[in-house]
Design a protein around this motif. Structure first.
Motif, PDB file in Angstrom:
ATOM      1  N   MET A  12      50.671  33.253  74.281  1.00 49.78           N
ATOM      2  CA  MET A  12      50.078  33.059  72.877  1.00 49.78           C
ATOM      3  C   MET A  12      48.896  34.370  72.643  1.00 49.78           C
ATOM      4  SD  MET A  12      48.473  29.352  73.594  1.00 49.78           S
ATOM      5  CE  MET A  12      49.219  28.661  74.969  1.00 49.78           C
ATOM      6  N   LYS A  16      53.309  38.506  69.314  1.00 43.72           N
ATOM      7  CA  LYS A  16      54.663  38.325  69.010  1.00 43.72           C
ATOM      8  C   LYS A  16      55.259  38.294  67.776  1.00 43.72           C
ATOM      9  CE  LYS A  16      54.472  35.047  72.042  1.00 43.72           C
ATOM     10  NZ  LYS A  16      54.233  33.873  72.147  1.00 43.72           N
ATOM     11  N   ASP A  35      58.499  28.489  66.583  1.00 49.57           N
ATOM     12  CA  ASP A  35      57.270  27.465  66.341  1.00 49.57           C
ATOM     13  C   ASP A  35      57.591  27.165  64.777  1.00 49.57           C
ATOM     14  OD1 ASP A  35      56.196  27.578  68.768  1.00 49.57           O
ATOM     15  OD2 ASP A  35      54.544  28.910  68.199  1.00 49.57           O
ATOM     16  N   PHE A  58      57.859  18.210  72.390  1.00 51.72           N
ATOM     17  CA  PHE A  58      58.023  19.619  71.830  1.00 51.72           C
ATOM     18  C   PHE A  58      58.850  20.294  72.457  1.00 51.72           C
ATOM     19  CE2 PHE A  58      56.275  23.748  72.038  1.00 51.72           C
ATOM     20  CZ  PHE A  58      56.082  24.406  70.661  1.00 51.72           C
ATOM     21  N   ARG A  59      58.701  20.409  73.979  1.00 50.02           N
ATOM     22  CA  ARG A  59      59.656  21.482  74.659  1.00 50.02           C
ATOM     23  C   ARG A  59      60.910  21.013  74.558  1.00 50.02           C
ATOM     24  NH1 ARG A  59      56.255  25.267  75.267  1.00 50.02           N
ATOM     25  NH2 ARG A  59      54.456  24.645  76.356  1.00 50.02           N
ATOM     26  N   GLY A  81      55.113  30.783  73.097  1.00 48.10           N
ATOM     27  CA  GLY A  81      54.680  31.336  74.658  1.00 48.10           C
ATOM     28  C   GLY A  81      55.229  30.553  75.727  1.00 48.10           C
ATOM     29  N   GLY A  82      55.704  29.227  75.469  1.00 47.33           N
ATOM     30  CA  GLY A  82      56.016  28.521  76.539  1.00 47.33           C
ATOM     31  C   GLY A  82      57.838  28.351  76.713  1.00 47.33           C
ATOM     32  N   ARG A 119      46.305  26.316  68.816  1.00 49.74           N
ATOM     33  CA  ARG A 119      47.052  26.328  70.074  1.00 49.74           C
ATOM     34  C   ARG A 119      46.471  25.193  71.168  1.00 49.74           C
ATOM     35  NH1 ARG A 119      47.136  31.723  67.783  1.00 49.74           N
ATOM     36  NH2 ARG A 119      48.970  32.667  68.514  1.00 49.74           N
ATOM     37  N   LEU A 121      47.291  23.832  73.780  1.00 51.99           N
ATOM     38  CA  LEU A 121      46.994  24.127  75.299  1.00 51.99           C
ATOM     39  C   LEU A 121      45.851  24.557  75.731  1.00 51.99           C
ATOM     40  CD1 LEU A 121      50.838  25.114  76.342  1.00 51.99           C
ATOM     41  CD2 LEU A 121      49.709  22.957  76.738  1.00 51.99           C
ATOM     42  N   ARG A 138      52.750  31.330  84.912  1.00 50.94           N
ATOM     43  CA  ARG A 138      53.925  32.009  83.982  1.00 50.94           C
ATOM     44  C   ARG A 138      54.579  33.508  84.065  1.00 50.94           C
ATOM     45  NH1 ARG A 138      52.844  29.639  77.838  1.00 50.94           N
ATOM     46  NH2 ARG A 138      53.024  27.488  78.505  1.00 50.94           N
TER      47      ARG A 138
HETATM   48  C1  S3P Z   1      52.788  27.525  73.580  1.00 53.22           C
HETATM   49  C2  S3P Z   1      52.629  28.656  72.719  1.00 53.22           C
HETATM   50  C3  S3P Z   1      52.456  28.473  71.229  1.00 53.22           C
HETATM   51  C4  S3P Z   1      53.207  27.126  70.713  1.00 53.22           C
HETATM   52  C5  S3P Z   1      52.723  25.878  71.458  1.00 53.22           C
HETATM   53  C6  S3P Z   1      52.898  26.111  72.805  1.00 53.22           C
HETATM   54  C7  S3P Z   1      52.876  27.870  75.053  1.00 53.22           C
HETATM   55  O1  S3P Z   1      53.122  29.373  70.481  1.00 53.22           O
HETATM   56  O2  S3P Z   1      54.643  27.129  70.885  1.00 53.22           O
HETATM   57  O3  S3P Z   1      51.374  25.939  71.186  1.00 53.22           O
HETATM   58  O4  S3P Z   1      53.021  26.911  75.665  1.00 53.22           O
HETATM   59  O5  S3P Z   1      52.430  28.779  75.542  1.00 53.22           O
HETATM   60  P1  S3P Z   1      52.742  31.011  70.467  1.00 53.22           P
HETATM   61  O6  S3P Z   1      52.878  31.684  71.692  1.00 53.22           O
HETATM   62  O7  S3P Z   1      53.479  31.695  69.270  1.00 53.22           O
HETATM   63  O8  S3P Z   1      51.058  30.834  70.145  1.00 53.22           O
END
Ligand code: S3P
Length: 171
Positions: A12, A16, A35, A58-59, A81-82, A119, A121, A138
């Motif tokens: 994050m 990107k 997202d 979400f995942r 980001g995940g 965000r 997390l 990661r």
């Molecule tokens: C996440 C990144 C976020 C979003 C969510 C989880 C992560 O996206 O998918 O909050 O796990 O790193 P961005 O990387 O676009 O902020």
């Protein structure tokens, strides 16, 4: 001939989303954000989804959206980001895409997202510590990318230029 996708991964706040938009304009290619698609499908913001349904939910949505997008051709994909947490998603993205890891330090990321409540997390008491930990966990997953781009305290213009240089060399 089929055109490969351009896929941006990374932590994050590494740039990107903005870089994807900038590449989309330069290359005149459609841009998709995992997202944004998830938020649209659910009718909820990412923090709301995390709070009401949990990270696992979400995942799962993220995996389905990546699967749909990876099947496209010649598009730019801005990944959450995940995304790298799911090995199947990475395999799918790499099959038909050039995957770029925007690599930034914890300090650079923190500077970008410290005032951003979107965000979940890293919306914790000690965000910098949490960023460092998640990044460390990661790092090997991000390194599965085809190309690593230095995004540390870089502007969007600089990051875009670096991606373009790689594309001009290899595509
Ligand atoms: C996440 C990144 C976020 C979003 C969510 C989880 C992560 O996206 O998918 O909050 O796990 O790193 P961005 O990387 O676009 O902020």
């Amino acid at each position: 001939m089929t055109q490969r996708n351009i896929v941006l991964i990374g932590f994050m706040g590494s740039g990107k989303s903005m870089t994807s938009k900038s590449l989309g304009q330069l290359l005149k290619r459609p841009v998709f954000s995992t997202d944004a698609i998830i938020e649209k499908k659910e009718g909820k913001s990412i923090p709301e989804i995390f709070a009401k349904k949990g990270e696992a939910y979400f995942r799962n949505l993220e995996r389905v959206v990546v699967d749909e997008l990876a099947g496209k051709q010649g598009v730019i994909i801005d990944c959450g980001g995940g995304v790298v947490l799911n090995p199947t998603s990475m395999t799918r993205l790499k099959k038909n895409g050039a995957v770029f890891f925007l690599h930034a330090s914890a300090e650079s990321v923190y500077a970008q997202i410290k005032h951003d409540k979107n965000r979940p997390l890293v919306n914790v008491v000690n965000p910098l510590e949490r960023i460092r930990q998640l990044m460390e966990d990661r790092q090997p997953l991000y390194e599965q990318a085809d190309y690593i781009i230095n995004a540390d305290f870089k502007t969007i213009e600089e990051i875009t230029k670096s991606v373009m240089e790689v594309l001009n060399d290899v595509e």
